[in-house]
Scaffold this motif. Structure first.
Motif, PDB file in Angstrom:
ATOM      1  N   ALA A   4       0.833  -1.200   0.000  1.00 43.79           N
ATOM      2  CA  ALA A   4       0.000   0.000   0.000  1.00 43.79           C
ATOM      3  C   ALA A   4       0.869   1.252   0.000  1.00 43.79           C
ATOM      4  O   ALA A   4       0.586   2.224  -0.717  1.00 43.79           O
ATOM      5  N   ALA A   5       1.940   1.233   0.797  1.00 45.28           N
ATOM      6  CA  ALA A   5       2.854   2.376   0.831  1.00 45.28           C
ATOM      7  C   ALA A   5       3.523   2.570  -0.521  1.00 45.28           C
ATOM      8  O   ALA A   5       3.698   3.705  -0.995  1.00 45.28           O
ATOM      9  N   SER A   6       3.897   1.472  -1.162  1.00 42.64           N
ATOM     10  CA  SER A   6       4.517   1.552  -2.483  1.00 42.64           C
ATOM     11  C   SER A   6       3.529   2.102  -3.505  1.00 42.64           C
ATOM     12  O   SER A   6       3.894   2.898  -4.380  1.00 42.64           O
ATOM     13  N   ALA A   7       2.257   1.707  -3.389  1.00 41.55           N
ATOM     14  CA  ALA A   7       1.232   2.182  -4.322  1.00 41.55           C
ATOM     15  C   ALA A   7       1.025   3.684  -4.190  1.00 41.55           C
ATOM     16  O   ALA A   7       0.864   4.390  -5.190  1.00 41.55           O
ATOM     17  N   VAL A   8       1.038   4.190  -2.952  1.00 37.62           N
ATOM     18  CA  VAL A   8       0.884   5.628  -2.733  1.00 37.62           C
ATOM     19  C   VAL A   8       2.044   6.389  -3.369  1.00 37.62           C
ATOM     20  O   VAL A   8       1.860   7.408  -4.037  1.00 37.62           O
ATOM     21  N   GLY A   9       3.258   5.863  -3.176  1.00 36.82           N
ATOM     22  CA  GLY A   9       4.430   6.505  -3.772  1.00 36.82           C
ATOM     23  C   GLY A   9       4.372   6.529  -5.280  1.00 36.82           C
ATOM     24  O   GLY A   9       4.736   7.523  -5.920  1.00 36.82           O
ATOM     25  N   LYS A  10       3.890   5.436  -5.875  1.00 40.70           N
ATOM     26  CA  LYS A  10       3.770   5.362  -7.331  1.00 40.70           C
ATOM     27  C   LYS A  10       2.688   6.307  -7.827  1.00 40.70           C
ATOM     28  O   LYS A  10       2.830   6.959  -8.867  1.00 40.70           O
ATOM     29  N   TRP A  11       1.590   6.412  -7.085  1.00 35.12           N
ATOM     30  CA  TRP A  11       0.469   7.256  -7.487  1.00 35.12           C
ATOM     31  C   TRP A  11       0.858   8.726  -7.501  1.00 35.12           C
ATOM     32  O   TRP A  11       0.435   9.486  -8.370  1.00 35.12           O
ATOM     33  N   THR A  12       1.694   9.143  -6.550  1.00 36.67           N
ATOM     34  CA  THR A  12       2.080  10.554  -6.459  1.00 36.67           C
ATOM     35  C   THR A  12       2.988  10.993  -7.601  1.00 36.67           C
ATOM     36  O   THR A  12       3.198  12.186  -7.799  1.00 36.67           O
ATOM     37  N   GLU A  13       3.537  10.029  -8.345  1.00 36.47           N
ATOM     38  CA  GLU A  13       4.397  10.387  -9.479  1.00 36.47           C
ATOM     39  C   GLU A  13       3.602  11.032 -10.609  1.00 36.47           C
ATOM     40  O   GLU A  13       4.151  11.784 -11.411  1.00 36.47           O
ATOM     41  N   GLY A  14       2.322  10.730 -10.664  1.00 35.47           N
ATOM     42  CA  GLY A  14       1.481  11.304 -11.721  1.00 35.47           C
ATOM     43  C   GLY A  14       1.581  10.516 -13.012  1.00 35.47           C
ATOM     44  O   GLY A  14       2.562   9.812 -13.265  1.00 35.47           O
ATOM     45  N   PRO A  15       0.561  10.622 -13.875  1.00 35.58           N
ATOM     46  CA  PRO A  15       0.521   9.855 -15.122  1.00 35.58           C
ATOM     47  C   PRO A  15       1.467  10.425 -16.192  1.00 35.58           C
ATOM     48  O   PRO A  15       1.501  11.628 -16.414  1.00 35.58           O
ATOM     49  N   VAL A  16       2.220   9.558 -16.808  1.00 34.29           N
ATOM     50  CA  VAL A  16       3.094   9.917 -17.928  1.00 34.29           C
ATOM     51  C   VAL A  16       3.007   8.795 -18.956  1.00 34.29           C
ATOM     52  O   VAL A  16       3.087   7.622 -18.598  1.00 34.29           O
ATOM     53  N   HIS A  17       2.819   9.142 -20.211  1.00 37.07           N
ATOM     54  CA  HIS A  17       2.784   8.116 -21.249  1.00 37.07           C
ATOM     55  C   HIS A  17       4.172   7.505 -21.393  1.00 37.07           C
ATOM     56  O   HIS A  17       5.182   8.204 -21.309  1.00 37.07           O
ATOM     57  N   TRP A  18       4.226   6.207 -21.642  1.00 35.55           N
ATOM     58  CA  TRP A  18       5.511   5.523 -21.699  1.00 35.55           C
ATOM     59  C   TRP A  18       6.442   6.136 -22.742  1.00 35.55           C
ATOM     60  O   TRP A  18       7.667   6.160 -22.553  1.00 35.55           O
ATOM     61  N   SER A  19       5.892   6.638 -23.833  1.00 37.81           N
ATOM     62  CA  SER A  19       6.726   7.209 -24.892  1.00 37.81           C
ATOM     63  C   SER A  19       7.393   8.522 -24.473  1.00 37.81           C
ATOM     64  O   SER A  19       8.347   8.963 -25.106  1.00 37.81           O
ATOM     65  N   GLN A  20       6.868   9.153 -23.422  1.00 37.91           N
ATOM     66  CA  GLN A  20       7.427  10.414 -22.935  1.00 37.91           C
ATOM     67  C   GLN A  20       8.266  10.234 -21.675  1.00 37.91           C
ATOM     68  O   GLN A  20       8.836  11.201 -21.173  1.00 37.91           O
ATOM     69  N   ALA A  21       8.327   9.017 -21.159  1.00 36.42           N
ATOM     70  CA  ALA A  21       9.084   8.761 -19.939  1.00 36.42           C
ATOM     71  C   ALA A  21      10.589   8.791 -20.220  1.00 36.42           C
ATOM     72  O   ALA A  21      11.044   8.428 -21.312  1.00 36.42           O
ATOM     73  N   ARG A  22      11.354   9.212 -19.240  1.00 37.11           N
ATOM     74  CA  ARG A  22      12.806   9.341 -19.408  1.00 37.11           C
ATOM     75  C   ARG A  22      13.481   7.994 -19.658  1.00 37.11           C
ATOM     76  O   ARG A  22      13.183   6.988 -19.012  1.00 37.11           O
ATOM     77  N   ARG A  23      14.416   7.993 -20.601  1.00 35.01           N
ATOM     78  CA  ARG A  23      15.254   6.820 -20.868  1.00 35.01           C
ATOM     79  C   ARG A  23      16.712   7.233 -20.988  1.00 35.01           C
ATOM     80  O   ARG A  23      17.556   6.404 -21.330  1.00 35.01           O
ATOM     81  N   ASP A  24      17.015   8.502 -20.702  1.00 35.03           N
ATOM     82  CA  ASP A  24      18.385   8.992 -20.864  1.00 35.03           C
ATOM     83  C   ASP A  24      19.275   8.543 -19.705  1.00 35.03           C
ATOM     84  O   ASP A  24      18.809   7.973 -18.716  1.00 35.03           O
ATOM     85  N   SER A  25      20.564   8.822 -19.822  1.00 28.35           N
ATOM     86  CA  SER A  25      21.545   8.400 -18.827  1.00 28.35           C
ATOM     87  C   SER A  25      21.302   9.071 -17.482  1.00 28.35           C
ATOM     88  O   SER A  25      20.965  10.251 -17.404  1.00 28.35           O
TER      89      SER A  25
END
Length: 252
Positions: free
Chosen positions: A23-44
């Motif tokens: 549940a604690a992990s879910a709250v932390g993930k939820w606070t990150e906010g929605p981002v489409h996978w194609s816009q998520a960071r993949r840089d170094s």
């Protein structure tokens, strides 16, 4: 009646021990906010030494929170290796989507060694440099080639990317790799085996298809696997190991 009450209390305690950290992990993930996978960071992330400034051989192992809801439960792990004087790193990992196109799930190719994993900053789990790394790299590549589940992928309970990383680690125990408790699939012993050395090579484990098992090792400590979720205690570097949350205590 007393036995029934004890069994009930045990089940409730187990549900709380597994559920509250998730549940604690879910709250932390939820606070990150929605981002489409194609816009998520993949840089170094800047964790890997630059090849042009580092002529020596390098071996690194990384973990990054899985994309979307999967990140509540676990991480994706991978290897990055650079032979002496190489201009690029080679990444070794399992990518389940590749099977849709009739390819192998094992991916070995040049790429960013320390990239964000779809927005999640990676954690460096292990590193070896110099002459020792030069010796280990061919063995790591051979272990990747020998992975017996290259044509299979299951997010839970495995075989998945963490099963692959654990397989390599068992073949190269010099890494003493202690995979995080959130590396779901690490306890899926290849080819359905029940008994094996731990990925760190410092102990042993019993596992029923990654769904239930016990780990006893110097590096991993004591771990209990319940439906792919890990509860444990690291004795060497005191810490609790909790599902979803990971390590709570001293750094590994």
């Amino acid at each position: 009646m007393k036995k029934f009450r004890r069994a009930t209390l045990f089940c409730l305690a187990l549900i709380l021990a597994l559920g509250l950290p998730l549940a604690a992990s879910a709250v932390g993930k939820w606070t990150e906010g929605p981002v489409h996978w194609s816009q998520a960071r993949r840089d170094s992330s800047g964790l890997a030494p630059k090849p042009e400034e580092t002529p020596e051989a390098v071996v690194q192992v990384y973990a990054g929170r899985a994309w979307s809801w999967r990140g509540i439960f676990g991480v994706h792990t991978w290897f990055a290796v650079k032979p002496p004087n190489a201009s690029e790193y080679t990444r070794l990992e399992v990518m389940g989507w590749q099977l849709r196109y009739g390819s192998t799930a094992v991916r070995v190719r040049n790429g960013t060694p320390d990239g964000y994993w779809f927005g999640s900053e990676p954690e460096l789990l292990a590193e070896v440099r110099g002459a020792e790394a030069e010796i280990l790299i061919p063995r790591i590549l051979a272990a990747a080639e020998s992975y017996p589940h290259a044509d299979q992928y299951r997010i839970w309970p495995g075989p998945n990317s963490n099963t692959f990383t654990a397989h390599i680690a068992r073949q190269v125990p010099e890494l003493s790799l202690d995979l995080p408790p959130t590396a779901i699939g690490k306890d899926f012993i290849p080819e359905g085996a029940v008994f094996a050395k731990t990925p760190s090579g410092t102990g042993f484990q019993v596992s029923l298809l990654g769904l239930a098992g016990v780990v006893l090792a110097l590096e991993e400590g004591i771990e209990v696997n319940v439906l792919g979720l890990t509860l444990g205690v690291d004795v060497t570097n005191p810490a609790l190991k909790l599902p979803g949350v990971g390590r709570v205590g001293f750094s590994d």
